[in-house]
Each structure stands twice: as structure tokens, then as C-alpha cells.
Write an enzyme that holds these catalytic residues in place. Structure first.
Site, PDB file in Angstrom:
ATOM      1  N   LYS A 200     -45.112 -26.295  21.446  1.00  0.00           N
ATOM      2  CA  LYS A 200     -45.096 -26.839  20.080  1.00  0.00           C
ATOM      3  C   LYS A 200     -45.948 -25.902  19.226  1.00  0.00           C
ATOM      4  O   LYS A 200     -46.995 -25.446  19.678  1.00  0.00           O
ATOM      5  CB  LYS A 200     -45.721 -28.237  20.084  1.00  0.00           C
ATOM      6  CG  LYS A 200     -45.784 -28.939  18.740  1.00  0.00           C
ATOM      7  CD  LYS A 200     -46.572 -30.248  18.894  1.00  0.00           C
ATOM      8  CE  LYS A 200     -46.595 -31.070  17.626  1.00  0.00           C
ATOM      9  NZ  LYS A 200     -47.640 -32.139  17.709  1.00  0.00           N
ATOM     10  N   HIS A 219     -54.743 -39.375  19.631  1.00  0.00           N
ATOM     11  CA  HIS A 219     -53.750 -39.630  20.678  1.00  0.00           C
ATOM     12  C   HIS A 219     -54.215 -38.997  21.978  1.00  0.00           C
ATOM     13  O   HIS A 219     -55.106 -38.151  21.982  1.00  0.00           O
ATOM     14  CB  HIS A 219     -52.393 -39.019  20.288  1.00  0.00           C
ATOM     15  CG  HIS A 219     -52.431 -37.514  20.242  1.00  0.00           C
ATOM     16  ND1 HIS A 219     -53.055 -36.824  19.225  1.00  0.00           N
ATOM     17  CD2 HIS A 219     -51.976 -36.567  21.095  1.00  0.00           C
ATOM     18  CE1 HIS A 219     -52.976 -35.530  19.454  1.00  0.00           C
ATOM     19  NE2 HIS A 219     -52.326 -35.337  20.590  1.00  0.00           N
ATOM     20  N   ASP A 221     -52.232 -36.885  25.227  1.00  0.00           N
ATOM     21  CA  ASP A 221     -50.928 -36.237  25.436  1.00  0.00           C
ATOM     22  C   ASP A 221     -50.161 -36.928  26.571  1.00  0.00           C
ATOM     23  O   ASP A 221     -50.750 -37.353  27.561  1.00  0.00           O
ATOM     24  CB  ASP A 221     -51.125 -34.751  25.760  1.00  0.00           C
ATOM     25  CG  ASP A 221     -51.617 -33.944  24.548  1.00  0.00           C
ATOM     26  OD1 ASP A 221     -51.649 -34.498  23.432  1.00  0.00           O
ATOM     27  OD2 ASP A 221     -51.967 -32.766  24.733  1.00  0.00           O
ATOM     28  N   HIS A 275     -57.822 -37.133  21.449  1.00  0.00           N
ATOM     29  CA  HIS A 275     -58.121 -36.046  20.508  1.00  0.00           C
ATOM     30  C   HIS A 275     -57.308 -36.196  19.224  1.00  0.00           C
ATOM     31  O   HIS A 275     -56.361 -36.988  19.171  1.00  0.00           O
ATOM     32  CB  HIS A 275     -57.881 -34.683  21.173  1.00  0.00           C
ATOM     33  CG  HIS A 275     -56.487 -34.480  21.693  1.00  0.00           C
ATOM     34  ND1 HIS A 275     -56.033 -35.074  22.858  1.00  0.00           N
ATOM     35  CD2 HIS A 275     -55.439 -33.774  21.216  1.00  0.00           C
ATOM     36  CE1 HIS A 275     -54.773 -34.722  23.072  1.00  0.00           C
ATOM     37  NE2 HIS A 275     -54.385 -33.939  22.078  1.00  0.00           N
TER      38      HIS A 275
HETATM   39  C1  OGA Z   1     -50.940 -31.970  19.696  1.00  0.00           C
HETATM   40  C2  OGA Z   1     -52.365 -31.658  19.472  1.00  0.00           C
HETATM   41  C3  OGA Z   1     -54.054 -30.125  18.757  1.00  0.00           C
HETATM   42  C4  OGA Z   1     -54.269 -28.942  17.873  1.00  0.00           C
HETATM   43  O1  OGA Z   1     -50.096 -31.358  19.020  1.00  0.00           O
HETATM   44  O2  OGA Z   1     -50.675 -32.817  20.575  1.00  0.00           O
HETATM   45  O3  OGA Z   1     -53.176 -32.395  19.955  1.00  0.00           O
HETATM   46  O4  OGA Z   1     -55.308 -28.297  18.038  1.00  0.00           O
HETATM   47  N1  OGA Z   1     -52.710 -30.552  18.788  1.00  0.00           N
HETATM   48  O5  OGA Z   1     -53.418 -28.653  17.024  1.00  0.00           O
HETATM   49 NI    NI Z   2     -52.375 -33.492  21.622  1.00  0.00          NI
END
Ligand code: OGA
Ligand code: NI
Length: 336
Positions: A200, A219, A221, A275
């Protein structure tokens, strides 16, 4: 239907943000972040030849924090530099060009360019656009959603995926040994070589009111592990003892999150980390998490070798896709 990208919304005003991005007081970063303390999550040198030391460090970090950073991980700095460069270049393309990769409305897959449309429980939205691409195994790759521009996007991401195996395998091995299992048993329980690497890219444009908005809300993961590369704009926060702290940025380190599936397989010994992300007034933050996910039809539960009369299963076993569906329906805690 025209979808509103956060990148466009960010260009509308340099002073204010739409109401749907303004968090309630129990979420606003300015009110809920412990200031002046940057969380020094454990930093682990993956090149250490002393495996016993590595296992101990990873177990400690995964049990107490659910998050750590790894350095000397074997992925060349140049590969990471290119990964960042091509991802950033994609988001800097004209909007129409990006829309060619948009996640089709109502599609089953989360792949493609997008902005979370479905609002969270309190009707709020995150200050972030994203691109999802499955980058491993080759049979799962859907090039339809891989940008053709910049031209080196494909080669660069394939190179990154290839290098990622070494890191992932080492982490799974240490996590497995740390539970008293054989070195390969943790990975095997999570799908072995059929595990899917889902990349992502989070693109957080500058935000006029970073004190009021969040990027990704709190959230854990859904994944087994998440391995994340951030750019140098501060934004990742972890929850510790019910407080939010900034996680220190370390150039070229990888941030590792323990996800729900490892918490489950370990029967709760390893903790998936809560986080969220904040955004910046002047600068664009970008991050590249790779979610290592079990095959969608695999049933995941506490490892049978860890279950005894004195230590009964703390989690139900669930097919991964069903686990995801029920978590996403029930709570606002999502990973995308
Ligand atoms: C996520 C996330 C953290 C970030 O996309 O699940 O926690 O540092 N990203 O962007
Ligand atoms: Ni995350």
C-alpha cells in the site's frame, strides 16, 4: 460519480479543512499526543550473527510493543530509494492519469488507486489517498492496477518484493523459535510461500490543520506482519499505556508491525500494535507498508503446539477472509 481525492481537497484552502476531517476531541492529535516524547521502539540489527540474541530481541519487542524497527536488513538502500521515488512520482501525475488505476466502484478487490469512501463510525474521513498493489506471489499480481508511469514502477516494485523475502523469512523464523516451535512452523501456519505481499502506498498531502485531522485512524493491521518504509516526514504514532506517541524516524530502517494473525497464531504472546498516523502542515508524508497476508481461504488459529490445558486457546480459528470481513464490519479499526 466523481470521487473526491484528498490530494484535490488539500488544494482548496491553505487555512481550513472540511468538517468531515475534523476529529472529535478524543482523537485530535493536538489533544491526544504525548508531546516532547518520541517513542524509541526497539531497533534491531538483523545482520547480527548471534541468532539467540536476535530471537530474544524480537520476542521482547513483539510481546511488549508489537512494533520494532530493523536496520542492516539486507534490502539495499538504493532499492528503497527507488521504491520511494517511483511511488512519489505516481502520485505527482495529473489526476486523470492516476484515475486510470482507480479501484472500480463495488469491486471485490482493494487493489488500485483510491480514497476510503466508506466513512468511519463517527462519519469522519482520513487525510490520505492510497494505491494498493499485490506484489507477490507472481500468480496474485494484477498488472491492471500497476502504474505504467513512471516506466520503472514495475521493475522497481518487483525488485523490492524480491528483496523482501529475506527479511520476512528471518522475522518469521525468529518469531517461531521464540515460541519454542521449529524455525519454519510459524510461516507454515500462515500460508508458507502462498502468503500474499500487499503493498500500500499512503499519500498524505499537506494539511492546513494537522492539529485536528488524522491520516489513518487508530487500528491494528489485519496482516501477519507489516513491513513499512516511511519518508522522512514524522507521522506514525503508536499507542502505549493508552497514550499516543510519535515513533522515531530512522533513515533506511524498516518499521515492523505485528498484525492480528501473528497475535492469534502465538495465542496472544505477541501483540498486534495499535497505531495511527498524523499529517503535516507543509510537507507531504508518504509511507509504503507491505502487508504480509495469509491466503484468503486459510484458517488461522492459535498454533496447536502452543495449546495445553494450562494454556487454552484465547482466539477462535477463522478463515482469513472471514476474519477480515467480520472485523471490518464490526469496528472502525481497519488497515485500509
Ligand atoms: C496503514 C498504516 C502507517 C503509516 O496504512 O495501515 O498504519 O506510517 N500506515 O503510514
Ligand atoms: Ni496500519
Amino acid at each position: 460519480m466523481e470521487v473526491e481525492r484528498v490530494q484535490d481537497i488539500a488544494n482548496l484552502s491553505k487555512e481550513t479543512i472540511p468538517e468531515e476531517f475534523i476529529r472529535s476531541s478524543n482523537e485530535q492529535p493536538a489533544l491526544t499526543t504525548v508531546c516532547g516524547t518520541v517513542l524509541e521502539v526497539p531497533v534491531i540489527d538483523l545482520s547480527d550473527p548471534d541468532e539467540e540474541y536476535l530471537v530474544k530481541a524480537i520476542v521482547e519487542a513483539s510481546s511488549n510493543w508489537g512494533m520494532f524497527q530493523v536496520v542492516n536488513h539486507g534490502i539495499p538502500d538504493e532499492t528503497i530509494r527507488k521504491l520511494k521515488e517511483v511511488g512519489q512520482a505516481f502520485f505527482e501525475l495529473p489526476q486523470e492519469e492516476k484515475e486510470a488505476y482507480a479501484m472500480p466502484p463495488g469491486s471485490q478487490t482493494i487493489e488500485g488507486y483510491g480514497t476510503k469512501l466508506q466513512k468511519e463510525i463517527q462519519g469522519k474521513r482520513g487525510w490520505v489517498d492510497h494505491l494498493f498493489n499485490k506484489i507477490w506471489p507472481p500468480s496474485e499480481i494484477n498488472y491492471r492496477f500497476w502504474p505504467k508511469n513512471p516506466p520503472s514502477y514495475r521493475e522497481t516494485n518487483e525488485e523490492y518484493a524480491k528483496h523482501m523475502h529475506g527479511v520476512a523469512d528471518k522475522l518469521f523464523r525468529c518469531l517461531s523459535l521464540g515460541l519454542g516451535l521449529e524455525g519454519d512452523e510459524m510461516k507454515a501456519a500462515l500460508g508458507g510461500d502462498d502468503m500474499v505481499y500487499l503493498l500500500k502506498i499512503n499519500y498524505y498531502p499537506p494539511c492546513p490543520r494537522p492539529d485536528l485531522a488524522l491520516g489513518v485512524p487508530a487500528h491494528t493491521d489485519l496482516s501477519t506482519l507489516t513491513i513499512l518504509v516511511p519518508n522522512d516526514v514524522q507521522g506514525l504514532q503508536a499507542s502505549r499505556d493508552d497514550h499516543w506517541y510519535d515513533v522515531e524516524y530512522i533513515p533506511n530502517a524498516l518499521v515492523v508491525h505485528i498484525g492480528d494473525q501473528i497475535e492469534i497464531v502465538s495465542n496472544g504472546k505477541y501483540k498486534s500494535v495499535l497505531h495511527r498516523t498524523t499529517v503535516n502542515k507543509e510537507r507531504t508524508r508518504i509511507s509504503w507498508p507491505v502487508f504480509l497476508e495469509p491466503p484468503s481461504d486459510l484458517k488461522i488459529g492459535p498454533h496447536p503446539k502452543l495449546i495445553t490445558e494450562a494454556n487454552p486457546a484465547k482466539f477462535e480459528s477463522k478463515i482469513f477472509s472471514e476474519y477480515c470481513a467480520s472485523k471490518l464490519n464490526k469496528t472502525p479499526l481497519k488497515h485500509n
